[in-house]
Scaffold this motif. Structure first.
Motif, PDB file in Angstrom:
ATOM      1  N   VAL A  57       0.858  -1.186   0.000  1.00 61.77           N
ATOM      2  CA  VAL A  57       0.000   0.000   0.000  1.00 61.77           C
ATOM      3  C   VAL A  57       0.897   1.239   0.000  1.00 61.77           C
ATOM      4  O   VAL A  57       2.025   1.199   0.500  1.00 61.77           O
ATOM      5  N   ILE A  58       0.372   2.319  -0.575  1.00 61.38           N
ATOM      6  CA  ILE A  58       1.092   3.591  -0.621  1.00 61.38           C
ATOM      7  C   ILE A  58       0.261   4.640   0.099  1.00 61.38           C
ATOM      8  O   ILE A  58      -0.938   4.788  -0.177  1.00 61.38           O
ATOM      9  N   LEU A  59       0.897   5.360   1.030  1.00 61.45           N
ATOM     10  CA  LEU A  59       0.290   6.533   1.660  1.00 61.45           C
ATOM     11  C   LEU A  59       0.938   7.735   1.002  1.00 61.45           C
ATOM     12  O   LEU A  59       2.163   7.900   1.073  1.00 61.45           O
ATOM     13  N   CYS A  60       0.141   8.570   0.346  1.00 64.18           N
ATOM     14  CA  CYS A  60       0.691   9.661  -0.451  1.00 64.18           C
ATOM     15  C   CYS A  60       0.070  10.996  -0.066  1.00 64.18           C
ATOM     16  O   CYS A  60      -1.158  11.142  -0.101  1.00 64.18           O
ATOM     17  N   SER A 113      -6.272  11.485   7.510  1.00 65.37           N
ATOM     18  CA  SER A 113      -5.595  12.664   8.049  1.00 65.37           C
ATOM     19  C   SER A 113      -4.186  12.304   8.513  1.00 65.37           C
ATOM     20  O   SER A 113      -3.959  11.222   9.053  1.00 65.37           O
ATOM     21  N   LYS A 114      -3.254  13.243   8.333  1.00 64.66           N
ATOM     22  CA  LYS A 114      -1.901  13.046   8.862  1.00 64.66           C
ATOM     23  C   LYS A 114      -1.932  12.945  10.383  1.00 64.66           C
ATOM     24  O   LYS A 114      -1.056  12.353  10.982  1.00 64.66           O
ATOM     25  N   GLU A 120      -6.211   4.131  13.614  1.00 56.96           N
ATOM     26  CA  GLU A 120      -6.882   4.467  12.360  1.00 56.96           C
ATOM     27  C   GLU A 120      -5.964   4.220  11.166  1.00 56.96           C
ATOM     28  O   GLU A 120      -6.391   3.685  10.143  1.00 56.96           O
ATOM     29  N   LEU A 121      -4.692   4.571  11.293  1.00 56.78           N
ATOM     30  CA  LEU A 121      -3.735   4.297  10.214  1.00 56.78           C
ATOM     31  C   LEU A 121      -3.622   2.794   9.971  1.00 56.78           C
ATOM     32  O   LEU A 121      -3.642   2.338   8.826  1.00 56.78           O
ATOM     33  N   ARG A 122      -3.485   2.029  11.046  1.00 56.10           N
ATOM     34  CA  ARG A 122      -3.396   0.569  10.917  1.00 56.10           C
ATOM     35  C   ARG A 122      -4.644   0.010  10.235  1.00 56.10           C
ATOM     36  O   ARG A 122      -4.552  -0.869   9.389  1.00 56.10           O
TER      37      ARG A 122
END
Length: 135
Positions: A57-60, A113-114, A120-122
């Protein structure tokens, strides 16, 4: 004697593309236990690094100098080796307590959101990777 596999390479890879190096470091420190996080500050290198690292996965980031997040997403979509990698936009345009109201604004990619919590990121990464909820 045979070399054992590198346990870091066994973890799912998350590529973080953000012009702010601190964002990549912060995400790596929060997720490094479960994911192999590769941070990239130059969005122009996204396709090349994606081919080399083969992220799950890419977080951009959306707003970056030189190349916007939607331009990165388009470039990745044009290469058959990177076109199927799930991409999640990472943005400061919404706060951690606000629901991302950017549906359709930057394509059909989810947005986080950063300032999102580690959980939540996981969750968004696990969903993008197709992992079970208990990961």
């Amino acid at each position: 004697m045979r070399d054992l596999p590198d346990p870091e390479k066994a973890k799912p890879c998350v590529l973080v593309i953000d012009d702010d190096e601190a964002v990549g470091w912060a995400i790596a420190s929060r997720l490094g236990k479960d994911f192999r996080v590769v941070a990239l500050c130059d969005p122009a290198q996204a396709a090349q690094i994606s081919r080399e690292e083969k992220p799950g996965v890419i977080l951009c980031d959306i707003d970056m100098p030189g190349m916007q997040g939607d331009e990165v997403a388009f470039a990745l979509s044009q290469d058959p080796r990177t076109a199927r990698i799930p991409l999640v936009y990472l943005t400061a345009l919404v706060g951690p307590d606000e629901p991302p109201d950017l549906e359709g604004v930057f394509g059909d990619h989810p947005t986080v959101s950063k300032g999102a919590s580690t959980e939540e990121l996981r969750d968004i990464i696990a969903t993008a990777l197709g992992l079970p909820d208990d990961v």
